[in-house]
Design a protein around this motif. Structure first.
Motif, PDB file in Angstrom:
ATOM      1  N   ALA A  77       0.847  -1.179   0.000  1.00 23.30           N
ATOM      2  CA  ALA A  77       0.000   0.000   0.000  1.00 23.30           C
ATOM      3  C   ALA A  77       0.887   1.235   0.000  1.00 23.30           C
ATOM      4  O   ALA A  77       2.035   1.189   0.438  1.00 23.30           O
ATOM      5  N   ARG A  78       0.337   2.325  -0.506  1.00 17.45           N
ATOM      6  CA  ARG A  78       1.050   3.596  -0.456  1.00 17.45           C
ATOM      7  C   ARG A  78       0.389   4.474   0.593  1.00 17.45           C
ATOM      8  O   ARG A  78      -0.841   4.503   0.713  1.00 17.45           O
ATOM      9  N   ARG A  79       1.218   5.175   1.341  1.00 20.39           N
ATOM     10  CA  ARG A  79       0.684   6.119   2.325  1.00 20.39           C
ATOM     11  C   ARG A  79       0.182   7.340   1.580  1.00 20.39           C
ATOM     12  O   ARG A  79       0.832   7.836   0.658  1.00 20.39           O
ATOM     13  N   ARG A  80      -0.983   7.808   1.995  1.00 21.52           N
ATOM     14  CA  ARG A  80      -1.534   9.021   1.358  1.00 21.52           C
ATOM     15  C   ARG A  80      -0.547  10.171   1.547  1.00 21.52           C
ATOM     16  O   ARG A  80      -0.010  10.348   2.628  1.00 21.52           O
ATOM     17  N   PRO A  81      -0.343  10.948   0.508  1.00 19.51           N
ATOM     18  CA  PRO A  81       0.630  12.054   0.608  1.00 19.51           C
ATOM     19  C   PRO A  81       0.270  13.065   1.702  1.00 19.51           C
ATOM     20  O   PRO A  81       1.151  13.657   2.293  1.00 19.51           O
ATOM     21  N   ASP A  82      -1.000  13.258   1.968  1.00 17.98           N
ATOM     22  CA  ASP A  82      -1.423  14.272   2.956  1.00 17.98           C
ATOM     23  C   ASP A  82      -1.453  13.736   4.386  1.00 17.98           C
ATOM     24  O   ASP A  82      -1.853  14.436   5.297  1.00 17.98           O
ATOM     25  N   GLN A  83      -1.030  12.504   4.613  1.00 18.73           N
ATOM     26  CA  GLN A  83      -1.071  11.917   5.969  1.00 18.73           C
ATOM     27  C   GLN A  83       0.272  11.986   6.622  1.00 18.73           C
ATOM     28  O   GLN A  83       1.251  11.580   6.305  1.00 18.73           O
TER      29      GLN A  83
END
Length: 83
Positions: A77-83
């Motif tokens: 999974a990729r971490r959301r950029p805004d998190q």
């Protein structure tokens, strides 16, 4: 999708959750299979004499080789950029 992928999908921190299954089939001797069983808590919790008896009985009825399904399940999974 299996856990923990399902949990990653529900989490607001991650996007693009993927699951990949690497198929593995192993052939082991009956003795090696019983050795594997001897590491499982259901057998380890038995009193020593009973555990030895049960594992011996299992080994007696198994064929010479046992085929195991030992698939590896990977979640990416990729971490959301805004998190």
């Amino acid at each position: 999708m299996q856990w923990p992928g399902t949990e990653l999908q529900r989490c607001e921190w991650f996007v693009d959750v993927q699951q990949t299954v690497i198929t593995r089939r192993l052939t082991v001797s009956a003795r090696d299979y019983v050795g594997h069983l001897s590491t499982i808590s259901a057998y380890l919790t038995l009193p020593t004499s009973q555990r030895e008896q049960v594992l011996s009985q299992i080994e007696q009825i198994l064929p010479a080789t046992v085929e195991l399904s030992a698939d590896i399940i990977v979640h990416l999974a990729r971490r959301r950029p805004d998190q």
